[in-house]
Design a protein around this motif. Structure first.
Motif, PDB file in Angstrom:
ATOM      1  N   GLN A 364       1.012  -1.070   0.225  1.00 20.24           N
ATOM      2  CA  GLN A 364       0.118  -0.057   0.313  1.00 20.24           C
ATOM      3  C   GLN A 364       1.185   1.212   0.239  1.00 20.24           C
ATOM      4  O   GLN A 364       0.844   2.582  -0.119  1.00 20.24           O
ATOM      5  CB  GLN A 364      -1.236   0.236   1.093  1.00 20.24           C
ATOM      6  N   LEU A 365       1.958   1.436   0.717  1.00 18.91           N
ATOM      7  CA  LEU A 365       3.140   2.418   0.734  1.00 18.91           C
ATOM      8  C   LEU A 365       3.492   2.516  -0.595  1.00 18.91           C
ATOM      9  O   LEU A 365       3.638   3.508  -0.869  1.00 18.91           O
ATOM     10  CB  LEU A 365       3.916   2.181   1.952  1.00 18.91           C
ATOM     11  N   TRP A 366       3.369   1.680  -0.953  1.00 23.09           N
ATOM     12  CA  TRP A 366       4.737   1.774  -2.602  1.00 23.09           C
ATOM     13  C   TRP A 366       3.858   2.237  -3.506  1.00 23.09           C
ATOM     14  O   TRP A 366       3.973   3.247  -4.598  1.00 23.09           O
ATOM     15  CB  TRP A 366       4.877   0.254  -3.173  1.00 23.09           C
ATOM     16  N   GLU A 367       2.280   2.234  -3.419  1.00 22.38           N
ATOM     17  CA  GLU A 367       1.103   2.298  -4.524  1.00 22.38           C
ATOM     18  C   GLU A 367       1.019   3.474  -4.138  1.00 22.38           C
ATOM     19  O   GLU A 367       0.831   4.589  -4.958  1.00 22.38           O
ATOM     20  CB  GLU A 367       0.333   1.741  -4.173  1.00 22.38           C
ATOM     21  N   MET A 368       1.092   4.332  -2.707  1.00 21.75           N
ATOM     22  CA  MET A 368       0.568   5.770  -2.747  1.00 21.75           C
ATOM     23  C   MET A 368       2.072   6.172  -2.966  1.00 21.75           C
ATOM     24  O   MET A 368       2.016   7.696  -3.553  1.00 21.75           O
ATOM     25  CB  MET A 368      -0.155   5.534  -0.972  1.00 21.75           C
ATOM     26  N   SER A 369       3.341   5.769  -3.008  1.00 20.11           N
ATOM     27  CA  SER A 369       4.367   6.730  -2.812  1.00 20.11           C
ATOM     28  C   SER A 369       4.731   6.635  -4.518  1.00 20.11           C
ATOM     29  O   SER A 369       5.023   7.578  -4.741  1.00 20.11           O
ATOM     30  CB  SER A 369       6.108   5.722  -2.693  1.00 20.11           C
ATOM     31  N   GLU A 370       4.457   5.420  -4.954  1.00 16.37           N
ATOM     32  CA  GLU A 370       4.028   5.790  -6.858  1.00 16.37           C
ATOM     33  C   GLU A 370       3.364   7.016  -7.399  1.00 16.37           C
ATOM     34  O   GLU A 370       3.490   7.509  -7.999  1.00 16.37           O
ATOM     35  CB  GLU A 370       3.437   4.575  -7.391  1.00 16.37           C
ATOM     36  N   SER A 371       1.827   7.169  -6.052  1.00 12.63           N
ATOM     37  CA  SER A 371       1.046   8.160  -6.834  1.00 12.63           C
ATOM     38  C   SER A 371       1.730   9.723  -6.518  1.00 12.63           C
ATOM     39  O   SER A 371       1.721  10.203  -7.229  1.00 12.63           O
ATOM     40  CB  SER A 371      -0.484   8.015  -6.484  1.00 12.63           C
ATOM     41  N   MET A 372       2.230   9.889  -5.263  1.00 10.66           N
ATOM     42  CA  MET A 372       3.272  10.461  -4.760  1.00 10.66           C
ATOM     43  C   MET A 372       4.566  11.421  -5.665  1.00 10.66           C
ATOM     44  O   MET A 372       4.457  12.852  -6.347  1.00 10.66           O
ATOM     45  CB  MET A 372       3.271  10.581  -3.292  1.00 10.66           C
ATOM     46  N   THR A 373       5.051  10.866  -6.400  1.00 10.08           N
ATOM     47  CA  THR A 373       5.790  10.909  -6.895  1.00 10.08           C
ATOM     48  C   THR A 373       5.511  11.033  -8.393  1.00 10.08           C
ATOM     49  O   THR A 373       6.381  11.402  -8.829  1.00 10.08           O
ATOM     50  CB  THR A 373       7.317   9.795  -6.523  1.00 10.08           C
ATOM     51  N   GLY A 374       4.989  10.790  -8.924  1.00 10.86           N
ATOM     52  CA  GLY A 374       4.117  11.391 -10.829  1.00 10.86           C
ATOM     53  C   GLY A 374       4.721   9.609 -11.292  1.00 10.86           C
ATOM     54  O   GLY A 374       4.832   9.587 -12.327  1.00 10.86           O
ATOM     55  N   LEU A 375       5.851   8.924 -10.431  1.00 11.13           N
ATOM     56  CA  LEU A 375       5.633   7.389 -10.785  1.00 11.13           C
ATOM     57  C   LEU A 375       4.858   6.144 -11.571  1.00 11.13           C
ATOM     58  O   LEU A 375       5.115   6.143 -13.185  1.00 11.13           O
ATOM     59  CB  LEU A 375       6.745   6.237 -10.039  1.00 11.13           C
ATOM     60  N   SER A 376       3.567   6.253 -10.912  1.00  6.64           N
ATOM     61  CA  SER A 376       2.502   5.587 -11.410  1.00  6.64           C
ATOM     62  C   SER A 376       2.013   6.409 -13.183  1.00  6.64           C
ATOM     63  O   SER A 376       1.031   5.435 -14.339  1.00  6.64           O
ATOM     64  CB  SER A 376       1.541   5.533 -10.831  1.00  6.64           C
TER      65      SER A 376
END
Length: 378
Positions: A364-376
């Motif tokens: 869950q943290l990975w997915e949120m971090s992806e979204s916050m950093t624009g990686l997703s």
């Protein structure tokens, strides 16, 4: 009791390493050790002048001229992207990535709109590592070492208020970011299984480093009560907090504008009986009288307790060179090549708290971090 040291004598000739926050403290000591082993070392630092000074010192101490600096500001995601792009254009390999830079500070927000500690300690390194994965895979076997802290065991990932916008306290925010380091290491290991890239989370110990430079601005007035902590560097300079008494000085000039109406409110009420007799409540100041004879039996031990406690605590604080040993161990020890995603302290595997081994939270943290950093979306 001295902490354990990295005993590996492995050479890093023809290897390339990046160390974030390498101009001081643990990062500096790690970079110097890797350079001494023959690696090409890139000091990724926000302050270019301090990075250059560190580079010169490392070159002088190790004789390795293959030490470079490159600007990296983890509080700016655009700076992280620029650094990663520059590195991929200029370097043909990356064998060791040490995500060391960290911050412990009062509440502030980055240019990207995130909590400063969350971004510098976690999000910036999360983005950096992901942007460099292709280079790490190309150079496999390669390693990612994330410098965490024992504070991770006291942290909690608050997904509902990840930026601490509703309420803020420095230590819980720091502990959350350090827990994020361990969870990131765990999930990264799972995603890199079979690639030859291994990951490690490290607690370096209680280290006397520049991270404490942020404390005075946050808790400075409280630290003046801890007289003994001031002498941790052996300077012999002591500080004292003093209550001078209730004194008539210019400081009271602010009172009328703040509480004046409250002070004038009492005046007409005093004469409600029309006697002409007025009354006054007086604070005489902090005066040495017999009233204090009760204090020793009530609270005396508490006033004397702090001094030896902090002296004892600082007696166990280790140097940056000692604190760097577990980081170096995870970066170079050949016996660790088959291990990945674990948590290390004192040059050995340690079991962190249950919160740091929750795979569902890590994802869950990975997915949120992806979204916050624009990686997703990239």
């Amino acid at each position: 009791m001295a902490p354990r040291r990295c005993l590996s004598k492995v050479s890093l000739q023809d290897k390339t390493a990046v160390v974030t926050g390498a101009n001081t403290g643990i990062g500096f000591e790690v970079a110097k050790d890797l350079a001494r082993r023959g690696a090409r070392v890139i000091l990724a630092c926000r302050n270019e002048a301090r990075a250059e000074a560190a580079r010169a010192e490392i070159v002088k101490d190790t004789g390795n001229e293959n030490v470079m600096t490159s600007k990296l500001d983890l509080a700016s995601l655009s700076s992280v992207r620029e650094f990663a792009q520059r590195l991929k254009e200029e370097e043909s390999r990356l064998d060791i990535l040490v995500n060391n830079a960290g911050m412990f500070t009062e509440k502030s927000t980055t240019e990207d709109g995130f909590d400063m500690m969350l971004q510098v300690n976690h999000l910036g390194h999360f983005l950096l590592t992901n942007l460099l994965l292709d280079l790490l895979k190309k150079s496999a076997p390669s390693r990612v070492v994330n410098v965490s802290s024992e504070a991770c065991n006291h942290g909690r990932i608050n997904f509902e208020d990840i930026n601490a916008e509703k309420s803020y306290d420095a230590f819980p925010a720091y502990a959350q970011s350090k827990l994020a380091n361990v969870l990131f290491t765990r999930e990264l290991s799972r995603r890199l299984e079979g690639t030859g890239v291994t990951t490690y989370a490290v607690h370096p110990g209680f280290v006397k480093t520049d991270i404490w430079r942020y404390i005075p601005g946050m808790y400075g007035w409280k630290f003046t009560l801890m007289k003994s902590i001031i002498n941790i560097c052996g300077t012999g300079v002591t500080t004292y907090a003093v209550h001078p008494g209730f004194v008539k000085t210019d400081i009271w000039r602010y009172i009328p504008g703040m509480y004046g109406w409250k002070f004038t409110l009492m005046k007409p009420n005093i004469n409600i009986c029309g006697t002409g007799v007025t009354t006054y409540a007086v604070h005489p100041g902090f005066v040495k009288t017999d009233i204090w004879r009760y204090i020793p039996g009530m609270y005396g031990w508490k006033f004397t307790l702090m001094k030896p406690m902090f002296r004892l605590m600082m007696a166990f604080a280790i140097t940056p060179e000692q604190g760097a040993q577990t980081v170096i161990h995870c970066a170079v020890e050949e016996a660790l090549s088959s291990e990945s995603g674990l948590y290390y302290s004192d040059c050995d595997v340690k079991q962190p708290s249950q919160k740091a081994t929750d795979d569902a939270v890590a994802r869950q943290l990975w997915e949120m971090s992806e979204s916050m950093t624009g990686l997703s979306s990239s």
